[in-house]
Motif scaffolding. Structure first.
Motif, short mmCIF file in Angstrom:
data_model
loop_
_atom_site.label_atom_id
_atom_site.label_comp_id
_atom_site.label_asym_id
_atom_site.label_seq_id
_atom_site.Cartn_x
_atom_site.Cartn_y
_atom_site.Cartn_z
N ILE A 1 0.86 -1.18 0.00
CA ILE A 1 0.00 0.00 0.00
C ILE A 1 0.90 1.23 0.00
O ILE A 1 1.99 1.22 0.59
CB ILE A 1 -0.95 0.01 1.22
CG1 ILE A 1 -2.03 1.10 1.05
CG2 ILE A 1 -0.20 0.19 2.52
CD1 ILE A 1 -3.16 1.01 2.06
N HIS A 2 0.46 2.24 -0.70
CA HIS A 2 1.24 3.48 -0.74
C HIS A 2 0.29 4.66 -0.85
O HIS A 2 -0.74 4.61 -1.52
CB HIS A 2 2.20 3.50 -1.92
CG HIS A 2 2.99 4.78 -2.02
ND1 HIS A 2 4.03 5.07 -1.16
CD2 HIS A 2 2.87 5.84 -2.85
CE1 HIS A 2 4.52 6.25 -1.47
NE2 HIS A 2 3.84 6.75 -2.49
N TYR B 1 -3.53 7.40 -3.45
CA TYR B 1 -3.45 6.26 -2.55
C TYR B 1 -3.78 5.00 -3.36
O TYR B 1 -4.73 5.00 -4.15
CB TYR B 1 -4.43 6.41 -1.39
CG TYR B 1 -4.22 7.65 -0.56
CD1 TYR B 1 -3.38 7.63 0.57
CD2 TYR B 1 -4.82 8.86 -0.91
CE1 TYR B 1 -3.18 8.77 1.32
CE2 TYR B 1 -4.62 10.01 -0.16
CZ TYR B 1 -3.79 9.96 0.95
OH TYR B 1 -3.58 11.10 1.69
N SER B 2 -3.00 3.95 -3.15
CA SER B 2 -3.23 2.74 -3.95
C SER B 2 -2.74 1.50 -3.22
O SER B 2 -1.87 1.56 -2.34
CB SER B 2 -2.51 2.85 -5.30
OG SER B 2 -1.11 2.91 -5.11
N VAL B 3 -3.31 0.38 -3.61
CA VAL B 3 -2.81 -0.94 -3.24
C VAL B 3 -2.29 -1.59 -4.51
O VAL B 3 -2.95 -1.52 -5.55
CB VAL B 3 -3.91 -1.81 -2.60
CG1 VAL B 3 -3.49 -3.27 -2.52
CG2 VAL B 3 -4.26 -1.28 -1.21
N LYS C 1 1.82 -8.04 -12.16
CA LYS C 1 1.56 -6.92 -11.26
C LYS C 1 0.17 -6.35 -11.52
O LYS C 1 -0.36 -6.44 -12.61
CB LYS C 1 2.61 -5.82 -11.47
CG LYS C 1 4.03 -6.26 -11.18
CD LYS C 1 5.01 -5.13 -11.43
CE LYS C 1 6.45 -5.56 -11.17
NZ LYS C 1 7.42 -4.45 -11.42
N GLN C 2 -0.37 -5.73 -10.48
CA GLN C 2 -1.66 -5.05 -10.60
C GLN C 2 -1.70 -3.94 -9.56
O GLN C 2 -1.14 -4.06 -8.46
CB GLN C 2 -2.81 -6.03 -10.37
CG GLN C 2 -4.19 -5.46 -10.64
CD GLN C 2 -4.37 -5.01 -12.07
OE1 GLN C 2 -4.12 -3.84 -12.39
NE2 GLN C 2 -4.77 -5.94 -12.94
N LYS C 3 -2.36 -2.82 -9.91
CA LYS C 3 -2.50 -1.69 -9.00
C LYS C 3 -3.92 -1.16 -9.08
O LYS C 3 -4.53 -1.15 -10.15
CB LYS C 3 -1.52 -0.58 -9.36
CG LYS C 3 -1.69 0.69 -8.51
CD LYS C 3 -0.88 1.87 -9.06
CE LYS C 3 0.59 1.75 -8.72
NZ LYS C 3 1.34 2.99 -9.05
N LYS C 4 -4.44 -0.71 -7.95
CA LYS C 4 -5.77 -0.11 -7.93
C LYS C 4 -5.79 1.03 -6.92
O LYS C 4 -5.38 0.88 -5.77
CB LYS C 4 -6.84 -1.15 -7.57
CG LYS C 4 -8.26 -0.64 -7.74
CD LYS C 4 -9.27 -1.74 -7.52
CE LYS C 4 -10.70 -1.23 -7.75
NZ LYS C 4 -11.70 -2.32 -7.54
#
Length: 437
Positions: free
Chosen positions: A42-43, A127-129, A142-145
């Motif tokens: 998480i970022h 903000y994303s996971v 990889k995947q980001k949302k």
């Protein structure tokens, strides 16, 4: 691999500072996958950046001074949230993720000082996971949302939010042959609003000129401010400002010369980021009101007001019809379900991805309702003064979306109140009989 996706538990993927971001990573595959581990991260942080062309001087090979143009990059970053955990790891040395549907729940605690999600022309707050499946001898999958963060900005505890605002401007229209004095007085019932509210604008006009007043118009502007530095030096901070029109209203008035009159404008506050300030980005708002006459030169008058955009509407307002007691809007709760809040909300807080037997999330007394506390409806003045329960906000996409580096353009969601009681227009001093309206 047939599918790798991230799903958030919160409706519309909206969370509040201090809340637990919960969800799951789902991997669907018809056959086993050769993999070593699955990492969930998480970022959240703010970033600004832009380039500027600057003039420089140097000495050439002939010993002469010459100037040249250099492109200089300015940027800055503030991290609010970082965390990661290994959700799955091959234990038997076979490096096999079983076939079928594999679900890996996760939970991260948000810090209590998170600014809102924001997309601007010179910076963003995101903000994303993101997940990464490590596959030997292949590219990692990889995947980001992204998800939205919305702090609680309670206008009821902001002293200036409820203050009415009045401004007057006068102008002797015409350049050489003066056509006479035009005076405009603009009134707003308060300074603080939430998205979805109707902002009423009262405009009193004294047209003492020889030309008719044709139109009145209002524009709401988002003012964003960005700060960044060059290289590692923070001593030479540069600033960028941007203006964005987020709402407009216009009306033909055709007020004849030597008459007085009043006009009303209204503007619905769109889904916009609440006013905020962080070390490298800040956003505030203003509304400008203009009056146009038929005079070719100097025929426009203008006044401007600062506005505050919050996320919790003002509860103490004008009296309801038939009641002498001021109406009180009950404090509303968000439509999101009451997810538990992780105490402290420290950066890089607890992460509980893994199987469905992940440990329970710690809960703070009050739960998510401590973000937007609820209160029972207040009924001043008996039956006639009963105030209906204010509906919870919906969470609507922002008017503007930014482009994420490796995903579809992301539009943050903000609370929008579509059914609040409308403010009574601000009362200005009475004028003589009106003409031309």
């Amino acid at each position: 691999m047939d599918d790798l996706r991230i799903e958030y538990d919160a409706p519309n993927s909206v969370y509040f500072p201090g809340q637990a971001v919960t969800g799951k990573v789902i991997i669907q595959n018809r056959e086993w996958i050769k993999a070593r581990f699955l990492k969930i991260c998480i970022h959240g942080g703010a970033h600004t950046g832009w380039s500027e062309s600057e003039r420089r001087h140097r000495t050439n090979t002939r010993g002469e001074s010459e100037s040249y143009t250099e492109s200089v990059n300015y940027n800055a970053t503030v991290n609010y949230l970082t965390g990661e955990s290994i959700a799955w790891k091959s234990q038997d040395g076979q490096n096999r993720l079983p076939a079928g549907t594999n679900v890996f729940p996760f939970a991260f605690s948000l810090p209590t000082n998170c600014p809102p999600s924001f997309e601007g022309c010179h910076g963003q707050i995101r903000y994303s996971v993101h997940v990464e499946l490590d596959r030997p001898w292949k590219f990692n999958k990889k995947q980001k949302k992204f998800f939205s963060v919305v702090p609680a900005y309670d206008l009821n505890i902001t002293p200036t939010a409820i203050n009415p605002m009045v401004n007057t401007v006068s102008k002797n229209t015409g350049l050489i042959l003066k056509k006479g004095l035009v005076t405009m007085t603009v009134s707003l019932p308060k300074r603080g609003y939430v998205a979805g509210e109707i902002l009423p604008i009262t405009i009193n006009i004294d047209n003492g000129s020889k030309a008719p007043v044709r139109t009145v118009r209002a524009k709401m502007t988002e003012l964003s401010h960005f700060h960044a530095s060059h290289g590692h030096s923070t001593h030479h901070t540069h600033h960028k400002n941007a203006e964005k029109c987020v709402g407009e209203s216009r009306r033909e008035v055709n007020l004849a010369p030597k008459t007085r009159g009043q006009s009303l404008l209204s503007m619905k506050i769109p889904a916009i980021v609440p006013s905020f300030e962080c070390p490298i980005i800040s956003v505030d708002y203003c509304i400008s009101v203009k009056l146009d006459t038929d005079s070719l030169f100097g025929g426009t008058l203008k006044v401007e007001f600062p506005l505050i955009i919050g996320t919790i509407p003002i509860r103490q307002m004008a009296p309801l019809a038939g009641s002498t007691v001021p109406a009180v809007y009950p404090t509303v709760s968000p439509s999101a379900p009451p997810y538990p809040v992780v105490a402290g909300g420290a950066v890089g807080g607890p992460v509980y991805p893994g199987s469905s037997s992940a440990p329970p999330y710690p809960v703070v007394a009050g739960g998510a309702s401590s973000v937007y506390p609820s209160a029972p409806p207040v009924s001043p003045g008996g039956a006639q003064g009963t105030v209906p329960s204010a509906p919870p906000p919906s969470y609507e996409e922002s008017m503007y979306a930014g482009k994420a580096e490796d995903s579809e353009p992301f539009a943050p969601r903000y609370p929008v109140y579509n059914n609040l009681p409308q403010d009574t227009p601000a009362q200005a001093p009475p004028l003589p009989d009106k003409n031309g309206f």
